[in-house]
Design an enzyme around this catalytic site. Sequence first.
Site, short mmCIF file in Angstrom:
data_model
loop_
_atom_site.label_atom_id
_atom_site.label_comp_id
_atom_site.label_asym_id
_atom_site.label_seq_id
_atom_site.Cartn_x
_atom_site.Cartn_y
_atom_site.Cartn_z
CE LYS A 66 3.85 -10.56 2.13
NZ LYS A 66 4.36 -10.08 0.78
CE1 TYR B 297 3.85 -4.48 2.36
CE2 TYR B 297 1.56 -4.78 3.37
CZ TYR B 297 3.03 -5.42 3.06
OH TYR B 297 3.36 -6.56 3.36
CG PHE C 161 1.74 -3.38 -6.58
CD1 PHE C 161 1.85 -3.42 -4.96
CD2 PHE C 161 2.91 -3.05 -7.33
CE1 PHE C 161 3.01 -2.99 -4.40
CE2 PHE C 161 3.92 -2.39 -6.72
CZ PHE C 161 4.00 -2.31 -5.53
NE ARG D 237 16.53 -7.68 1.44
CZ ARG D 237 15.41 -7.33 0.85
NH1 ARG D 237 14.37 -7.11 1.68
NH2 ARG D 237 15.20 -7.10 -0.49
CB THR E 141 10.12 -10.28 -4.50
OG1 THR E 141 10.84 -9.37 -3.58
CG2 THR E 141 8.71 -9.81 -4.38
NE ARG F 89 9.30 -13.46 -0.55
CZ ARG F 89 9.63 -12.30 -0.44
NH1 ARG F 89 10.94 -11.94 -0.90
NH2 ARG F 89 9.11 -11.50 0.54
CG ASN G 31 5.76 -12.40 -1.77
OD1 ASN G 31 5.26 -12.19 -0.77
ND2 ASN G 31 6.59 -11.36 -2.30
CG HIS H 299 7.23 -7.62 4.76
ND1 HIS H 299 7.32 -6.83 3.79
CD2 HIS H 299 7.57 -7.10 5.93
CE1 HIS H 299 7.78 -5.60 4.27
NE2 HIS H 299 8.14 -5.67 5.41
CD GLU I 104 9.17 -2.98 7.16
OE1 GLU I 104 9.66 -4.05 7.33
OE2 GLU I 104 9.12 -2.58 6.01
#
Length: 142
Positions: free
Chosen positions: A11, A51, A59, A87, A93, A104, A114, A117, A128
């Site tokens: 990100k 998203y 949010f 993950r 998260t 993270r 964070n 993704h 995705e």
Amino acid sequence: MANEKTLSIIKPNATLDNNIGNIISMFEKNDLRIAAAKLTQLSKEKAEGFYIEHKDRPFFGELVEFMTSGPVVLMVLEGENAVAKNREIMGATNPAEAAEGTIRKLYAKSIGENAVHDSDSAQSAEREVSYFFEKNEIVDRF
């Protein structure tokens, strides 16, 4: 164990903080291979489409604004149980709840910023990956 592909996004906060290499290194050290990658700036329309399942959440606007605020690195990662492994490497998260040594915990600024993704399931990964990559952009390494 299944060979899988999954989507990962580094990100804007992590790209702007110059952590691209550090994050990719963590994937590679954990036996995930890069099958596709590109550095890009998401448009508002592309971020909203990605998203879309969150569009009714409070949010959503903030998320879209953040994801379009700087460059992102889009990647297809592959390996044994890539979704679960990715993950685990990324961590919770909320960086305050993330395990020590996870992406993270190391690179997130907040729950909103964070750092990364990841796809949450094999089904999400398929959707995705195809949202951001054409089949001919993905190098099958298995």
